[in-house]
Enzyme design. Structure first.
Site, mmCIF file in Angstrom:
data_model
loop_
_atom_site.group_PDB
_atom_site.id
_atom_site.type_symbol
_atom_site.label_atom_id
_atom_site.label_comp_id
_atom_site.label_asym_id
_atom_site.label_seq_id
_atom_site.Cartn_x
_atom_site.Cartn_y
_atom_site.Cartn_z
ATOM 1 N N THR A 386 -3.974 45.480 25.279
ATOM 2 C CA THR A 386 -2.793 45.089 25.998
ATOM 3 C C THR A 386 -3.154 44.345 27.276
ATOM 4 O O THR A 386 -4.211 44.598 27.843
ATOM 5 C CB THR A 386 -2.028 46.377 26.338
ATOM 6 O OG1 THR A 386 -1.908 47.101 25.138
ATOM 7 C CG2 THR A 386 -0.721 46.118 26.999
ATOM 8 N N THR A 404 0.310 42.780 23.643
ATOM 9 C CA THR A 404 -0.775 43.628 23.151
ATOM 10 C C THR A 404 -1.146 43.385 21.696
ATOM 11 O O THR A 404 -0.308 42.970 20.893
ATOM 12 C CB THR A 404 -0.384 45.125 23.312
ATOM 13 O OG1 THR A 404 -1.480 45.942 22.943
ATOM 14 C CG2 THR A 404 0.815 45.499 22.457
ATOM 15 N N ASN A 406 -2.714 46.126 20.628
ATOM 16 C CA ASN A 406 -2.890 47.579 20.648
ATOM 17 C C ASN A 406 -4.315 47.910 21.081
ATOM 18 O O ASN A 406 -4.599 47.937 22.255
ATOM 19 C CB ASN A 406 -2.509 48.252 19.332
ATOM 20 C CG ASN A 406 -2.361 49.763 19.527
ATOM 21 O OD1 ASN A 406 -2.098 50.200 20.651
ATOM 22 N ND2 ASN A 406 -2.526 50.545 18.487
ATOM 23 N N GLN A 425 -1.045 47.608 15.516
ATOM 24 C CA GLN A 425 0.083 48.281 16.175
ATOM 25 C C GLN A 425 0.722 49.365 15.306
ATOM 26 O O GLN A 425 1.446 50.205 15.833
ATOM 27 C CB GLN A 425 1.141 47.222 16.515
ATOM 28 C CG GLN A 425 1.864 47.461 17.832
ATOM 29 C CD GLN A 425 0.995 47.208 19.023
ATOM 30 O OE1 GLN A 425 0.671 48.119 19.776
ATOM 31 N NE2 GLN A 425 0.595 45.977 19.192
ATOM 32 N N ASP A 428 0.847 52.868 16.491
ATOM 33 C CA ASP A 428 1.801 53.369 17.489
ATOM 34 C C ASP A 428 2.972 54.124 16.852
ATOM 35 O O ASP A 428 3.749 54.778 17.554
ATOM 36 C CB ASP A 428 2.341 52.222 18.357
ATOM 37 C CG ASP A 428 1.502 52.027 19.620
ATOM 38 O OD1 ASP A 428 0.617 52.854 19.880
ATOM 39 O OD2 ASP A 428 1.732 51.033 20.342
ATOM 40 N N GLY A 478 -2.761 49.926 29.148
ATOM 41 C CA GLY A 478 -3.257 51.300 29.297
ATOM 42 C C GLY A 478 -2.584 52.317 28.398
ATOM 43 O O GLY A 478 -2.637 53.522 28.684
ATOM 44 N N GLY A 479 -1.934 51.862 27.309
ATOM 45 C CA GLY A 479 -1.316 52.811 26.375
ATOM 46 C C GLY A 479 -0.328 53.712 27.103
ATOM 47 O O GLY A 479 0.497 53.231 27.894
HETATM 48 O O1 DON Z 1 2.662 49.565 22.977
HETATM 49 C C1 DON Z 1 1.926 50.433 23.426
HETATM 50 O O2 DON Z 1 2.319 51.361 24.105
HETATM 51 C C2 DON Z 1 0.435 50.323 23.154
HETATM 52 N N1 DON Z 1 0.193 49.638 21.923
HETATM 53 C C3 DON Z 1 -0.226 49.652 24.316
HETATM 54 C C4 DON Z 1 -1.719 49.539 24.155
HETATM 55 C C5 DON Z 1 -2.444 49.283 25.410
HETATM 56 O O3 DON Z 1 -1.898 49.324 26.478
HETATM 57 C C6 DON Z 1 -3.890 49.002 25.282
HETATM 58 N N2 DON Z 1 -4.502 48.856 26.556
HETATM 59 N N3 DON Z 1 -5.230 49.586 27.081
#
Ligand code: DON
Length: 578
Positions: A386, A404, A406, A425, A428, A478-479
């Site tokens: 991301t 992102t 992912n 993705q 998720d 950052g997920g």
């Molecule tokens: O959409 C989301 O929440 C995740 N796929 C985001 C992934 C992400 O931030 C990766 N970075 N560190």
């Protein structure tokens, strides 16, 4: 490194450690040399600003603003540039969200999140006994959702001023003629060589016999051709034309599910943004399928009436309150949140002031509330890797985009003949109730897989208005740590009166209900960690949380403003302004 960075510029400069790239804190130079460039962590100007994960992308954005483009033009050009110069997260084969506030005071939210393919099934990542086949949702073509980025760019175009051809050209040039990679890109490319071999069915430019080094030139001819096709034929090429065909061929070779019909059916959606007030400010963010703004609303409403500013920055008292607010919000995420086009998400109830107050009734100052006694809130069914970029212009437009693949390099599948990476993705989604995804997030029915459904996200591109004008433009990767990082950055400024630079760079922490632990950045002082342990918290240390890009705008009257762009010290992130 000390956690309070008063002489932040100097410290951040020391962090920029690759030799060929010099570090500057002066106003950015706008001539773009893709083989030799420098990183700025702070930039100031009176006309506009850009902060993104890569110097070349920020410079492209600044050049577009200087050419007379607005923040939307720059956002399109920066995303395209990131797809070339920042392949681990910048993308054509992923998805994301755009939140904006226009000069005519319209708040905008564009959803270009990936969708599950039409032939996806609820249990597609489970074996015959119902056990998760976890790798399948993370690696290779089967982990990819139908990409939304290109549709998102074209949907943004209605707010832009310049012809699309002008916005895509810098990226075509960067792909065709190449650019010098940074040390960290070289490192991540090297650590993913086996993955590229394993999960791409054809050889790719990312695979190299000798290890990649800082300053190597990365030329991406196939990607350049894809961008040229998009320049010539628009989004039709990606969703119905030659690029669509190449994606589907890759799927066939690698047992993925995305079909021509899935691509043709994809649409970006303009949604009503989620908005709420915090102490005289208005916060604008993304609604479902992002959980980000609803989590932030719940967390911020909890801290709002407890005068957190007085408790002091990273005092045990303030950190406990923030952690407990985060714990409760994430318990609700796991139970209730998902794509609201498919499931009923009780947004009204979950954002109700009385409900939120009640969630804290078992809160005990100085004592951790174990997650096993915090269930998702009891609500009556409602009657019913991301990357982020922040941009603001002198006309009064502000644009915040998080996009992102992912994981790092997504599925690590490069579309043969088209030169871009596809997302992973699908991970998720909740592949099975209670089974954590790569960010440790769990979910249930609300986020189960269904054909055409969008997977729940934590991405939180955010704009804060003050006196109805854009004040902060902020976001981060950052997920699951995204909403908590954006929350802390905003609170650092509004409540703890920190400079924009310190608000971004000071260490962060995170709690997401399960696992029951406080994730703390290495720079969090041991004294604070000891206080948390004494209250009954478990902590886990992580080197870094987030890569926050922030623009702070100070309006002097209706038409004149000063812009301060901050790029996170944690990466190669670059701030530009003029
Ligand atoms: O959409 C989301 O929440 C995740 N796929 C985001 C992934 C992400 O931030 C990766 N970075 N560190």
């Amino acid at each position: 490194m000390k956690q309070h960075m008063t002489s932040g510029s100097i410290i951040a400069c020391l962090l920029v450690h690759f030799l060929f790239i010099s570090c500057s804190f002066a106003q950015s130079d706008t001539s773009i040399n893709p083989y030799h460039y420098s990183i700025s962590k702070i930039a100031k100007g009176n006309h506009g600003a850009v902060s993104s994960a890569h110097p070349l992308a920020s410079m492209v954005g600044l050049a577009i603003l200087k050419q007379g483009g607005n923040a939307f033009d720059a956002a399109i050009a920066v995303q395209l540039a990131l797809a070339v110069v920042y392949p681990n997260a910048g993308n054509l084969g992923g998805g994301g969200f755009l939140v904006a506030h226009t000069k005519s005071s319209k708040s905008v939210a564009i959803d270009f999140r990936e969708k599950a393919p039409g032939s996806a099934t609820r249990d597609m990542y489970l074996d015959s006994l119902g056990n998760p086949l976890v790798g399948l949702s993370e690696d290779g073509p089967l982990s990819s959702g139908v990409p939304g980025t290109v549709a998102g760019l074209f949907s943004t175009l209605r707010y832009a001023l310049l012809p699309f051809q002008d916005l895509i050209q810098p990226s075509i040039d960067l792909a065709e003629k190449g650019f010098a990679i940074t040390e960290s890109e070289a490192e991540t490319l090297n650590s993913h060589q086996d993955d590229f071999r394993k999960y791409s069915t054809e050889t790719t430019v990312f695979i190299k016999k000798e290890p990649w080094k800082a300053h190597d030139t990365l030329i991406q001819k196939e990607l350049a051709q894809t961008l040229i096709r998009i320049r010539e034929h628009g989004m039709k090429d990606f969703y119905q034309g030659e690029t669509a065909r190449l994606i589907v061929e890759e799927m066939k070779r690698g047992n993925g599910k995305i079909s021509m019909q899935d691509l043709a059916n994809y649409n970006a959606i303009e949604r009503t943004p989620m908005t709420f007030k915090y102490k005289g400010h208005q916060i604008i963010g993304m609604p479902m399928p992002s959980s980000g703004s609803l989590l932030m609303l719940q967390i911020m409403k909890i801290v709002e009436d407890r005068d957190i500013g007085k408790m002091g920055f990273q005092s045990p008292e303030a950190v406990q309150l923030m952690v407990e607010a985060e714990r409760r919000a994430f318990a609700d995420r796991a139970e209730y949140m998902g794509d609201a086009d498919f499931v009923k998400v009780p947004v009204k109830k979950l954002s109700d002031a009385g409900y939120i107050k009640n969630r804290m009734k078992d809160y005990v100052t100085g004592k951790a509330t174990p997650s096993n006694i915090v269930s998702p809130g009891d609500i009556n069914p409602e009657s019913e890797e991301t990357t982020h970029l922040s941009i603001a212009d002198r006309y009064g437009n502000a644009v915040s985009v998080t996009t992102t693949l992912n994981g790092l390099y997504g599925s690590r599948t490069v579309v043969g003949g088209a030169g871009f990476l596809l997302n992973n993705q699908m991970d998720d989604f909740s592949i099975k109730p209670g089974v954590p995804n790569i960010y440790g997030a769990i979910g249930k029915e609300a986020n189960a897989i269904a054909p055409g459904k969008r997977m729940l996200s934590s991405m939180s591109p955010t704009i804060v208005l003050k006196n109805n004008k854009p004040y902060l433009v902020v976001g981060t990767p950052g997920g699951t740590t995204i909403p908590t990082t954006v929350f802390q950055t905003i609170i650092n400024i509004i409540e703890f009166r920190q400079s924009a630079f310190d608000a971004v760079n000071n260490p962060k922490f995170h709690h997401q209900w399960l696992p029951d632990q406080v994730l703390v950045e290495e720079e969090i002082p041991s004294k604070l960690i000891n206080s948390l342990h004494a209250m009954g918290y478990k902590t886990t240390t992580t080197p870094e949380i987030g890569r926050t890009e922030l623009i702070k705008i100070n309006w002097k009257g209706k038409k004149s403003a000063s812009f301060e762009a901050i790029a996170d010290k944690r990466g190669d992130d670059h701030a530009a302004a003029f």
